[in-house]
Design a protein around this motif. Structure first.
Motif, PDB file in Angstrom:
ATOM      1  N   THR A 191      61.285  -2.677  54.492  1.00 48.31           N
ATOM      2  CA  THR A 191      60.576  -3.024  53.438  1.00 48.31           C
ATOM      3  C   THR A 191      61.724  -4.101  52.603  1.00 48.31           C
ATOM      4  OG1 THR A 191      59.226  -1.008  53.091  1.00 48.31           O
ATOM      5  CG2 THR A 191      60.033  -2.351  50.923  1.00 48.31           C
ATOM      6  N   LEU A 192      61.152  -5.076  51.836  1.00 47.67           N
ATOM      7  CA  LEU A 192      62.062  -6.065  51.044  1.00 47.67           C
ATOM      8  C   LEU A 192      61.685  -6.085  49.635  1.00 47.67           C
ATOM      9  CD1 LEU A 192      61.104  -9.437  53.447  1.00 47.67           C
ATOM     10  CD2 LEU A 192      62.893  -7.568  53.672  1.00 47.67           C
ATOM     11  N   LEU A 193      63.025  -6.049  49.229  1.00 44.41           N
ATOM     12  CA  LEU A 193      63.146  -6.230  47.611  1.00 44.41           C
ATOM     13  C   LEU A 193      63.930  -7.551  47.187  1.00 44.41           C
ATOM     14  CD1 LEU A 193      62.932  -4.858  44.942  1.00 44.41           C
ATOM     15  CD2 LEU A 193      65.214  -3.752  45.383  1.00 44.41           C
ATOM     16  N   LEU A 194      63.184  -8.494  46.473  1.00 43.16           N
ATOM     17  CA  LEU A 194      63.611  -9.585  46.409  1.00 43.16           C
ATOM     18  C   LEU A 194      63.933 -10.012  44.921  1.00 43.16           C
ATOM     19  CD1 LEU A 194      60.922 -11.936  48.442  1.00 43.16           C
ATOM     20  CD2 LEU A 194      63.016 -10.702  49.164  1.00 43.16           C
ATOM     21  N   GLY A 195      65.079 -10.556  44.623  1.00 42.30           N
ATOM     22  CA  GLY A 195      65.733 -10.898  43.436  1.00 42.30           C
ATOM     23  C   GLY A 195      65.699 -12.339  43.181  1.00 42.30           C
ATOM     24  N   ALA A 196      66.390 -12.921  42.033  1.00 39.81           N
ATOM     25  CA  ALA A 196      66.312 -14.366  41.674  1.00 39.81           C
ATOM     26  C   ALA A 196      67.030 -15.094  42.752  1.00 39.81           C
ATOM     27  CB  ALA A 196      66.943 -14.580  40.341  1.00 39.81           C
ATOM     28  N   GLY A 197      68.083 -14.588  43.498  1.00 45.62           N
ATOM     29  CA  GLY A 197      68.698 -15.036  44.629  1.00 45.62           C
ATOM     30  C   GLY A 197      67.888 -15.876  45.451  1.00 45.62           C
ATOM     31  N   PHE A 198      66.781 -15.015  45.955  1.00 44.92           N
ATOM     32  CA  PHE A 198      65.784 -15.394  46.863  1.00 44.92           C
ATOM     33  C   PHE A 198      65.301 -16.949  46.764  1.00 44.92           C
ATOM     34  CE2 PHE A 198      61.630 -15.694  49.109  1.00 44.92           C
ATOM     35  CZ  PHE A 198      62.175 -15.414  50.262  1.00 44.92           C
ATOM     36  N   SER A 199      64.834 -16.930  45.334  1.00 42.63           N
ATOM     37  CA  SER A 199      64.326 -18.389  45.252  1.00 42.63           C
ATOM     38  C   SER A 199      65.204 -19.386  44.757  1.00 42.63           C
ATOM     39  CB  SER A 199      63.279 -18.128  44.004  1.00 42.63           C
ATOM     40  OG  SER A 199      62.125 -17.161  44.158  1.00 42.63           O
ATOM     41  N   TYR A 200      66.562 -19.089  44.728  1.00 46.62           N
ATOM     42  CA  TYR A 200      67.605 -19.933  44.213  1.00 46.62           C
ATOM     43  C   TYR A 200      67.270 -21.051  45.249  1.00 46.62           C
ATOM     44  CZ  TYR A 200      71.975 -22.152  43.202  1.00 46.62           C
ATOM     45  OH  TYR A 200      72.954 -23.139  42.929  1.00 46.62           O
ATOM     46  N   ASP A 201      67.366 -21.134  46.490  1.00 46.37           N
ATOM     47  CA  ASP A 201      67.659 -22.024  47.404  1.00 46.37           C
ATOM     48  C   ASP A 201      66.107 -22.897  47.539  1.00 46.37           C
ATOM     49  OD1 ASP A 201      70.220 -22.154  48.404  1.00 46.37           O
ATOM     50  OD2 ASP A 201      69.531 -20.121  49.358  1.00 46.37           O
ATOM     51  N   LEU A 202      65.280 -22.434  46.744  1.00 44.47           N
ATOM     52  CA  LEU A 202      63.973 -23.267  46.461  1.00 44.47           C
ATOM     53  C   LEU A 202      63.925 -24.028  45.104  1.00 44.47           C
ATOM     54  CD1 LEU A 202      62.008 -20.299  48.137  1.00 44.47           C
ATOM     55  CD2 LEU A 202      62.071 -22.783  49.176  1.00 44.47           C
ATOM     56  N   GLY A 203      64.916 -23.857  44.310  1.00 40.24           N
ATOM     57  CA  GLY A 203      65.048 -24.627  43.226  1.00 40.24           C
ATOM     58  C   GLY A 203      64.763 -23.920  41.912  1.00 40.24           C
ATOM     59  N   MET A 204      64.607 -22.527  41.920  1.00 41.56           N
ATOM     60  CA  MET A 204      64.261 -21.785  40.693  1.00 41.56           C
ATOM     61  C   MET A 204      65.658 -21.398  40.165  1.00 41.56           C
ATOM     62  SD  MET A 204      60.963 -21.777  40.078  1.00 41.56           S
ATOM     63  CE  MET A 204      60.738 -20.580  38.929  1.00 41.56           C
ATOM     64  N   PRO A 205      65.681 -21.442  39.014  1.00 43.90           N
ATOM     65  CA  PRO A 205      66.989 -20.848  38.128  1.00 43.90           C
ATOM     66  C   PRO A 205      67.352 -19.450  38.222  1.00 43.90           C
ATOM     67  CG  PRO A 205      65.181 -20.815  36.600  1.00 43.90           C
ATOM     68  CD  PRO A 205      64.492 -21.280  37.882  1.00 43.90           C
ATOM     69  N   LEU A 206      68.855 -19.155  38.355  1.00 42.41           N
ATOM     70  CA  LEU A 206      69.238 -17.865  38.099  1.00 42.41           C
ATOM     71  C   LEU A 206      68.988 -17.570  36.736  1.00 42.41           C
ATOM     72  CD1 LEU A 206      72.302 -18.207  40.360  1.00 42.41           C
ATOM     73  CD2 LEU A 206      70.217 -17.251  41.001  1.00 42.41           C
ATOM     74  N   ALA A 207      69.423 -16.163  36.359  1.00 45.03           N
ATOM     75  CA  ALA A 207      69.229 -15.964  34.934  1.00 45.03           C
ATOM     76  C   ALA A 207      70.000 -16.864  33.996  1.00 45.03           C
ATOM     77  CB  ALA A 207      69.439 -14.489  34.714  1.00 45.03           C
ATOM     78  N   THR A 208      71.415 -17.056  34.391  1.00 42.79           N
ATOM     79  CA  THR A 208      72.347 -17.799  33.765  1.00 42.79           C
ATOM     80  C   THR A 208      71.627 -19.300  33.380  1.00 42.79           C
ATOM     81  OG1 THR A 208      73.573 -18.385  35.557  1.00 42.79           O
ATOM     82  CG2 THR A 208      74.482 -16.502  34.284  1.00 42.79           C
ATOM     83  N   GLU A 209      71.333 -19.824  34.352  1.00 44.20           N
ATOM     84  CA  GLU A 209      70.554 -21.084  34.198  1.00 44.20           C
ATOM     85  C   GLU A 209      69.569 -21.100  33.308  1.00 44.20           C
ATOM     86  OE1 GLU A 209      70.745 -23.706  38.134  1.00 44.20           O
ATOM     87  OE2 GLU A 209      70.537 -21.499  38.771  1.00 44.20           O
TER      88      GLU A 209
END
Length: 419
Positions: free
Chosen positions: A4-22
């Motif tokens: 099973t997978l659990l995805l957070g913001a880091g998964f989408s970072y390399d696709l251009g989405m921001p981390l919470a700080t950004e």
């Protein structure tokens, strides 16, 4: 072995989405001391609730000052800020007018954050997604031979885009449909949502895949996920596309939906005004959850928390939970993982994170027999490594080079937001 997978913001970072700080920096940069006070004055003149429930200027300015103080103090987590605003209304000395004022200000902040995320979705898809797609080509290495449950805390559409472009079946579990006019000016032009009953959201529901593919559950809702009919119906864009660009066009259509009165589009925030199936003014609510009260603090099954119940249900039969890009900042998620580790003594956890961190404290008790393991890598790097156990140097280099495009994404987002 069932994964099973659990995805957070880091998964989408390399696709251009921001981390919470950004995202927090982007949001806070909308406000200066001057513009924040001006906005507070304007908002104080509104009457969003009517029915004898006025908001008041002092409370609106208090909430706005909270934002300014948070910014001055170097705060970099928008959810922490929203939680602070929510907590103001819990103080016993506050009046109903105060609480209504804080709630109204929360809705304004929610709308601005949503606009920022929508802007990031469109900008990153144009600028970075085509370059990053080949680097995620081994996504299937993380999946089971049969269905794979993926629980995500992200609001973007990138797992759906990747699955479509990589030929991996994917579903939200929807079994129904709902047609709505895009607007009431031309009711013949309609958009078709996939839909399902919220109460029917369980592992045995017929809409889930039972063969190869992804059963996707958005624990915190998504940019394109909506609640309809007093929250009883979940609505999503269809995922049966051959290209992700078609899904993005659907998302643009959803964002354009509305209702016009006297030639003007009727406004709205989290509760969006649209043209309903019968052509009259209707309400559809964004399902995106944010702030400090996404879910309740107890783990008993409750109405409105069907996704968390489903998460628990799946974890009971999971051999290995792979966590990518999640920093374990959501107690309601951590509680379910903790309970699953206690109840399912065969379950193991793999935490994939490019930054070396200590194991979450609540998992320390399970740090034996390789039940809790880490992998210091980005998500795409782990996809390539996991089967052959060999790192792809060229892929790692390309991921780092792609970071230069984030500045262009940020510039496009800033052009859209009301700075």
């Amino acid at each position: 072995m069932t994964k099973t997978l659990l995805l957070g913001a880091g998964f989408s970072y390399d696709l251009g989405m921001p981390l919470a700080t950004e995202l927090t920096t982007t949001f806070l940069n909308i406000f200066s001391d001057k513009t924040a006070k001006q906005l507070a004055d304007i908002l104080s003149q509104n009457d969003p609730y009517s029915d004898g429930r006025p908001i008041n200027r002092a409370a609106v300015h208090e909430g706005m000052e909270l934002l300014l103080e948070y910014n001055r103090g170097g705060g970099r987590n928008y959810e922490e800020l929203l939680a602070k605003l929510e907590s103001l209304g819990s103080l016993p000395e506050k009046s109903q007018s105060d609480r209504d004022s804080y709630h109204y200000l929360f809705s304004v902040f929610y709308q601005l954050l949503t606009e920022a995320l929508v802007a990031y979705q469109f900008a990153s898809y144009d600028v970075l997604y085509p370059k990053s797609l080949p680097l995620f080509a081994k996504l299937e290495n993380l999946l089971n031979d049969q269905e794979t449950w993926v629980f995500t805390l992200n609001h973007d559409l990138y797992l759906e885009c990747l699955a479509i472009d990589l030929g991996i079946p994917i579903t939200y579990g929807d079994t129904g449909e709902m047609d709505c006019p895009i607007n009431n000016l031309d009711p013949a032009k309609t958009f078709r949502f996939s839909a399902s009953s919220r109460t029917g959201l369980n592992k045995s529901a017929s809409g889930w895949l039972k063969t190869r593919g992804i059963n996707l559950v958005r624990l915190h809702g998504g940019l394109a996920e909506y609640l309809y009919s007093d929250g009883t119906v979940l609505c999503n864009p269809h995922l049966k596309h051959s290209r992700s660009s078609d899904l993005i066009e659907d998302f643009k259509t959803i964002e354009s939906m509305g209702y016009f009165h006297n030639g003007l589009r009727v406004g709205g925030g989290k509760d969006r005004v649209i043209t309903g199936p019968d052509g009259t003014l209707d309400i559809i609510c964004r399902a995106m959850l944010t702030g400090g009260r996404k879910y309740s603090t107890t783990t008993n099954a409750k109405k409105g928390e069907e996704k968390l119940v489903l998460f628990e249900e799946v974890l009971r039969e999971t051999d290995e939970l792979t966590v990518i890009g999640y920093s374990f900042g959501d107690p309601h998620v951590n509680y379910r993982v903790l309970n699953a580790m206690v109840l399912n003594d065969e379950m193991k956890i793999r935490i994939v994170d490019p930054v070396h961190r200590l194991k979450p404290e609540f998992l320390e008790q399970f740090d034996y027999n390789l039940r809790v393991r880490g992998a210091q890598s980005r998500g795409p790097e782990w996809m390539s490594y996991v089967l052959g156990e060999k790192w792809d140097g060229a892929q790692s280099k390309a991921l780092k080079e792609n970071e230069k495009y984030r500045d262009e994404i940020s510039r496009r987002v800033r052009r859209v937001l009301p700075y």
